[in-house]
Design a protein around this motif. Structure first.
Motif, mmCIF file in Angstrom:
data_model
loop_
_atom_site.group_PDB
_atom_site.id
_atom_site.type_symbol
_atom_site.label_atom_id
_atom_site.label_comp_id
_atom_site.label_asym_id
_atom_site.label_seq_id
_atom_site.Cartn_x
_atom_site.Cartn_y
_atom_site.Cartn_z
ATOM 1 N N CYS A 177 69.347 108.795 30.043
ATOM 2 C CA CYS A 177 68.231 109.685 29.685
ATOM 3 C C CYS A 177 68.757 110.875 28.890
ATOM 4 O O CYS A 177 69.774 111.461 29.241
ATOM 5 C CB CYS A 177 67.521 110.202 30.938
ATOM 6 S SG CYS A 177 66.631 108.919 31.831
ATOM 7 N N MET A 178 68.059 111.213 27.818
ATOM 8 C CA MET A 178 68.532 112.313 26.981
ATOM 9 C C MET A 178 67.730 113.586 27.220
ATOM 10 O O MET A 178 66.609 113.556 27.718
ATOM 11 C CB MET A 178 68.439 111.939 25.498
ATOM 12 C CG MET A 178 67.016 111.763 24.986
ATOM 13 S SD MET A 178 66.952 111.269 23.213
ATOM 14 C CE MET A 178 65.332 110.472 23.194
ATOM 15 N N VAL A 179 68.332 114.707 26.838
ATOM 16 C CA VAL A 179 67.615 115.972 26.740
ATOM 17 C C VAL A 179 67.337 116.185 25.253
ATOM 18 O O VAL A 179 68.266 116.148 24.440
ATOM 19 C CB VAL A 179 68.464 117.148 27.270
ATOM 20 C CG1 VAL A 179 67.773 118.481 26.973
ATOM 21 C CG2 VAL A 179 68.719 116.999 28.763
ATOM 22 N N ILE A 180 66.080 116.356 24.884
ATOM 23 C CA ILE A 180 65.749 116.676 23.497
ATOM 24 C C ILE A 180 65.740 118.192 23.384
ATOM 25 O O ILE A 180 64.935 118.866 24.036
ATOM 26 C CB ILE A 180 64.400 116.080 23.066
ATOM 27 C CG1 ILE A 180 64.393 114.564 23.348
ATOM 28 C CG2 ILE A 180 64.140 116.353 21.583
ATOM 29 C CD1 ILE A 180 63.074 113.888 22.997
ATOM 30 N N TYR A 238 63.328 118.815 19.150
ATOM 31 C CA TYR A 238 61.939 118.667 19.574
ATOM 32 C C TYR A 238 60.976 119.220 18.534
ATOM 33 O O TYR A 238 59.873 118.686 18.351
ATOM 34 C CB TYR A 238 61.715 119.339 20.933
ATOM 35 C CG TYR A 238 60.480 118.820 21.618
ATOM 36 C CD1 TYR A 238 60.522 117.635 22.367
ATOM 37 C CD2 TYR A 238 59.261 119.461 21.490
ATOM 38 C CE1 TYR A 238 59.388 117.128 22.967
ATOM 39 C CE2 TYR A 238 58.119 118.963 22.093
ATOM 40 C CZ TYR A 238 58.190 117.792 22.830
ATOM 41 O OH TYR A 238 57.058 117.287 23.417
ATOM 42 N N GLU A 247 57.826 117.316 17.061
ATOM 43 C CA GLU A 247 56.470 117.888 17.041
ATOM 44 C C GLU A 247 55.831 117.770 15.657
ATOM 45 O O GLU A 247 54.629 117.536 15.538
ATOM 46 C CB GLU A 247 56.499 119.366 17.458
ATOM 47 C CG GLU A 247 56.614 119.580 18.960
ATOM 48 C CD GLU A 247 56.565 121.056 19.334
ATOM 49 O OE1 GLU A 247 57.302 121.864 18.723
ATOM 50 O OE2 GLU A 247 55.801 121.404 20.241
ATOM 51 N N ILE A 296 51.346 106.644 34.610
ATOM 52 C CA ILE A 296 52.740 106.290 34.335
ATOM 53 C C ILE A 296 53.179 105.083 35.153
ATOM 54 O O ILE A 296 54.114 104.391 34.778
ATOM 55 C CB ILE A 296 53.675 107.479 34.628
ATOM 56 C CG1 ILE A 296 55.092 107.140 34.190
ATOM 57 C CG2 ILE A 296 53.625 107.869 36.096
ATOM 58 C CD1 ILE A 296 56.075 108.232 34.345
ATOM 59 N N VAL A 345 57.719 102.032 36.553
ATOM 60 C CA VAL A 345 57.526 103.123 35.595
ATOM 61 C C VAL A 345 57.267 102.456 34.246
ATOM 62 O O VAL A 345 58.087 101.656 33.783
ATOM 63 C CB VAL A 345 58.762 104.039 35.522
ATOM 64 C CG1 VAL A 345 58.506 105.178 34.547
ATOM 65 C CG2 VAL A 345 59.094 104.591 36.908
ATOM 66 N N ARG A 346 56.116 102.774 33.616
ATOM 67 C CA ARG A 346 55.660 102.002 32.446
ATOM 68 C C ARG A 346 56.759 101.813 31.392
ATOM 69 O O ARG A 346 57.337 102.797 30.933
ATOM 70 C CB ARG A 346 54.446 102.667 31.787
ATOM 71 C CG ARG A 346 54.755 104.029 31.235
ATOM 72 C CD ARG A 346 53.580 104.728 30.549
ATOM 73 N NE ARG A 346 53.884 106.147 30.488
ATOM 74 C CZ ARG A 346 53.039 107.131 30.757
ATOM 75 N NH1 ARG A 346 51.794 106.880 31.068
ATOM 76 N NH2 ARG A 346 53.441 108.384 30.702
ATOM 77 N N TRP A 379 49.977 109.503 23.751
ATOM 78 C CA TRP A 379 51.320 110.078 23.587
ATOM 79 C C TRP A 379 51.933 110.128 24.970
ATOM 80 O O TRP A 379 51.351 110.738 25.874
ATOM 81 C CB TRP A 379 51.243 111.483 22.985
ATOM 82 C CG TRP A 379 50.813 111.484 21.548
ATOM 83 C CD1 TRP A 379 49.551 111.682 21.070
ATOM 84 C CD2 TRP A 379 51.650 111.273 20.399
ATOM 85 N NE1 TRP A 379 49.547 111.601 19.694
ATOM 86 C CE2 TRP A 379 50.823 111.350 19.260
ATOM 87 C CE3 TRP A 379 53.016 111.009 20.224
ATOM 88 C CZ2 TRP A 379 51.305 111.189 17.959
ATOM 89 C CZ3 TRP A 379 53.494 110.849 18.933
ATOM 90 C CH2 TRP A 379 52.657 110.934 17.822
ATOM 91 N N ASN A 388 55.683 109.243 27.705
ATOM 92 C CA ASN A 388 57.061 108.814 27.941
ATOM 93 C C ASN A 388 57.046 107.413 28.540
ATOM 94 O O ASN A 388 56.137 107.072 29.293
ATOM 95 C CB ASN A 388 57.778 109.806 28.866
ATOM 96 C CG ASN A 388 57.027 110.039 30.180
ATOM 97 O OD1 ASN A 388 55.830 109.732 30.288
ATOM 98 N ND2 ASN A 388 57.697 110.574 31.172
ATOM 99 N N VAL A 431 59.841 104.083 30.039
ATOM 100 C CA VAL A 431 61.203 103.841 30.540
ATOM 101 C C VAL A 431 61.552 102.359 30.427
ATOM 102 O O VAL A 431 60.791 101.500 30.870
ATOM 103 C CB VAL A 431 61.321 104.291 32.019
ATOM 104 C CG1 VAL A 431 62.657 103.837 32.616
ATOM 105 C CG2 VAL A 431 61.179 105.804 32.126
ATOM 106 N N GLU A 454 64.793 106.493 28.923
ATOM 107 C CA GLU A 454 63.470 107.101 28.748
ATOM 108 C C GLU A 454 63.340 107.502 27.291
ATOM 109 O O GLU A 454 64.295 108.021 26.710
ATOM 110 C CB GLU A 454 63.317 108.352 29.626
ATOM 111 C CG GLU A 454 61.932 108.994 29.472
ATOM 112 C CD GLU A 454 61.834 110.398 30.078
ATOM 113 O OE1 GLU A 454 62.878 111.052 30.249
ATOM 114 O OE2 GLU A 454 60.710 110.829 30.357
ATOM 115 N N LEU A 470 60.216 109.019 24.229
ATOM 116 C CA LEU A 470 58.851 109.478 23.974
ATOM 117 C C LEU A 470 58.272 108.622 22.859
ATOM 118 O O LEU A 470 58.997 108.236 21.943
ATOM 119 C CB LEU A 470 58.846 110.951 23.555
ATOM 120 C CG LEU A 470 59.505 111.919 24.536
ATOM 121 C CD1 LEU A 470 59.340 113.352 24.044
ATOM 122 C CD2 LEU A 470 58.914 111.773 25.924
#
Ligand code: ZN
Ligand code: ZN
Lengths: 491, 491
Positions: free
Chosen positions: A34-37, A42, A46, A68, A120-121, A149, A151, A153, A167, A169
């Protein structure tokens, strides 16, 4: 901030990984895959979202939000769908933690086990079509044009920032139609929207097509896609749009009364693009100095750096810069005036190069005397001196030029790396020496497709669309073929 | 579409549940406790998001995205935090499904068990502070002002659409500061933003305050909140902002070098509002005919309904309406011209009343002859006839008036339902007969707070802020008290 980037030539893959982190786009988290954006990354996402959302709404789509979690039994209802996703599902089995009785810490409470496990979808067709059954009774309820829109997995074993993460987006459109024809037109319309977005906003040229059966979305009748080419000669799938036939309507029993009052199953599409596009954006345009961003998606389009000694000089420069900042903003251009006194101009130049800011203005004592600015463009690294009275027009033109130039540069690279081949030997040899896309004849069988993949790692990226008919012979088996298909190694 | 709504008087709770579903805001899904937010409801949420996001950015905050999963060990690091959330955690324990060997269907693959369980985030302090440890070294990295728009999961046993759902959407801000004072100021600044948003956009008056110790966020030193009053006399917490002290910095070892080069733990805040606000919006303004939406958040601000017989009449009306639609849109007003021939005007009037569209225009043959429109406002249900030449100005004024009127109406109700009480008997009696907020003296102990809650179901909503000092005696124990606090039964 020294850039110290690995160069693309040294190690393309390492260059990408370093660039994503150093340019503050994203980083790995403490959670596997899993990443941190990060805020700068971000902000680009956007801008992508805003442009796509506008295009979806302009074509009659509305946003909504679905759960979810997907009960295991829902996922199982469409046979090929569950087969496609079963191997990468994050499964929720319990709903409570508690203190261990032996004082060893916090544990999962074995008494809080769910009767039915929740997934988890990985994608939302099943939960959405379970909902559509309640929403659709008559042809008057159709078409239903909905986007989400969200998230999602997918438990990937080998992950890379943006390109493949557990995960990610995305947006996922799910539409319902009264006729087969209308659903196919919707899937194609969305492919056009994705193409327009990729080419005009991201400045990434793409090839449209349909997937071979083996590469189709799990549960689709037809998968449309757009394929882009990265600077290392590998392809990247940038978006997909699926015609789902009546598969999900049948799995979830979604029927409608048509104008004649007869019951029929509803026709469906689904389509999505994800934060993977961030990877495509980075890999298409960036260079050994850092990111190169298309002006339409750059969080900062213009940065202004003062060059000064002492507060008096800075004040004189600021008096000149502040009205310019205001005028540029009034034109909808995003500007940053970086007057931090904690960093030298050279450091700032490096930083904004690394971050891909399209246009950089510098202003020092001589510019002040001559009433000029030094204007540098990120894509070509060219600099010129521009009169203050002309600088706004110049910047406006330049932003447009950069947007066009990086698209044309990527297009030229792509055109230079589409090779028509007629023999398997030539294919294998050029695939290694030159890379890129290959247009070749294929006999249409999964067996041949699989053999090519095993022997060369290349896959059929798409059957280009609209199709260009041309009689030929499969480069592997010599069997007849009616059109060339597009091969490449891919991300 | 017959409305057939239960009235508020008959059964307020039933009225709310029916209204949310009938007005197409949301509905329950097949997943226990998880809702589907329908397009009309989501369009309101998008308007809320846009306004809040603008306010956050205008005060220097940036958006980012952090993983949905939190390793169990992270959640456990801050003792009171995990205690607060352990009982409602959705826990991921496996990462794969497979076909059962006995052919009984799809099962969770027992071999794909995670080494460490992952919690679906109930809130993100722990994963974010684990990240901030890497981002913060020096005072130059501070303040860090970050917000995230995300879904979160809290496994509630009793759920209600928008008000309490297992999954909900929210924004969560997480900031890091060099000093205690700055962090407290941030928490208070955010409370002001929430207040402005609630009052000026949602038209919902709120009371600001701090929570008693017993009602504080798990892991906070101080929790600030805004409290609104619903039409049934119950309070609803509409947003919270927490001063977290150095609790999370200590749990995750996040230190920075200050200007003097000394190491110190970072000071923190977190704050959030959620789709719960949708519930507050519905319950504050709506009536027995349906939703009443504030113009600033209404997806459709003006609807125009033609009244006609035959296509000739419709064409004449449309020729008049279409330029008006264009002019209104040019002013940024969202207009729908509902010329569907499948539904009668009466049906349409009902539908837009139910959906809370602030202004409705109707135009029939007589209006056409007189060059007028019939203009109806949703909040008061008043109608008047307006000359075509004045209708745009009239609509602009009316939208503003409706925004103000529904705020003032809610404020009048609230002011009428804040009662100062000095005896516990009076408190208990008025709580049942009149409801609403009560300002009463309290001795400051958790024991008395708990006793009141058990005996009356009322809780301390907040200690109003800024505090109004007033010596008095606790209504229950008679012990000294320095200020009145706000009690109510709450959602
Ligand atoms: Zn020029
Ligand atoms: Zn008037």
């Amino acid at each position: 901030m020294g850039k110290n980037l690995t160069t693309r030539k040294e190690d393309y893959s390492k260059w990408y990984n370093e660039l994503v982190v150093k340019a503050d786009l994203a980083e790995n988290s403490g959670v596997r895959g899993c990443m941190v954006i990060k805020p700068y990354g971000y902000a680009i996402w956007e801008k992508m979202q805003a442009a796509l959302d506008r295009m979806f709404k302009d074509t009659g789509h509305e946003n909504a939000y679905f759960p979810i979690f997907i009960p295991k039994s829902y996922l199982s209802k469409e046979a090929s769908h569950v087969e496609g996703f079963a191997k990468e599902c994050a499964v929720v089995t319990h709903y409570r933690l508690k203190n261990a009785e032996d004082g060893s810490g916090i544990i999962v409470d074995p008494e809080a086990k769910l009767e039915e496990e929740l997934i988890v979808r990985p994608t939302s067709e099943t939960i959405i079509w379970d909902t559509y059954r309640r929403w659709i009774q008559s042809y008057r309820d159709l078409p239903l044009l909905i986007n989400q829109w969200a998230n999602v997995v997918r438990w990937e074993m080998r992950t890379r920032l943006f390109l493949r993460t557990a995960e990610f987006l995305w947006q996922e459109g799910h539409t319902a139609h009264a006729t087969e024809q209308e659903a196919i037109e919707e899937a194609e319309k969305i492919l056009d929207i994705y193409t327009e977005f990729a080419e005009e906003h991201m400045a990434v040229p793409v090839i449209k097509g349909t997937k071979s059966e083996g590469e189709r979305f799990a549960g689709a009748v037809e998968t449309y896609c757009i394929e882009a080419l990265m600077q290392d000669g590998k392809a990247l799938q940038a978006g997909t749009s699926h015609f789902l036939g009546q598969n999900f309507a049948k799995a979830f029993d979604v029927k409608f009364a048509n104008k004649e009052g007869q019951q029929d199953y509803v026709w469906a599409t689904s389509w999505g693009v994800s934060t993977r596009l961030m990877g495509a954006l980075v890999m298409t345009h960036s260079d050994d100095n850092g990111l190169v961003l298309p002006p339409k998606l750059a969080p900062i389009q213009v940065v202004i750096v003062p060059i000064y000694k002492g507060l008096d000089q800075l004040e004189a420069i600021s008096a000149k810069v502040k009205p310019l900042v205001k005028d540029l903003r009034a034109k909808g251009i995003s500007v940053k005036y970086d007057d931090r006194d904690t960093h030298k101009p050279g450091f700032k130049f490096n930083e904004y190069e690394l971050k891909g800011v399209p246009v950089r203005l510098a202003i020092g004592q001589r510019d002040l005397q001559n009433d000029t600015f030094e204007v540098a463009r990120r894509d070509t690294l060219e600099k010129e001196t521009v009169k203050a009275s002309e600088v706004i027009d110049h910047i406006e033109e330049l932003l447009q030029k950069i947007q066009e130039n990086i698209f044309n540069r990527a297009l030229a690279y792509r055109e230079d790396h589409i090779t028509r081949v007629d023999s398997y030997e030539e294919f294998k040899s050029l695939l290694e020496s030159k890379g890129g896309f290959f247009l070749a004849h294929w006999d249409g069988t999964p067996e041949t497709e699989e053999r090519i993949k095993e022997e060369t790692k290349a896959t059929i990226r798409c059957i280009p669309f609209p199709a260009e008919e041309e009689d030929g012979k499969c480069m592997v088996t010599g069997k007849p073929s009616a059109r060339r298909v597009l091969f490449a190694k891919a991300y």
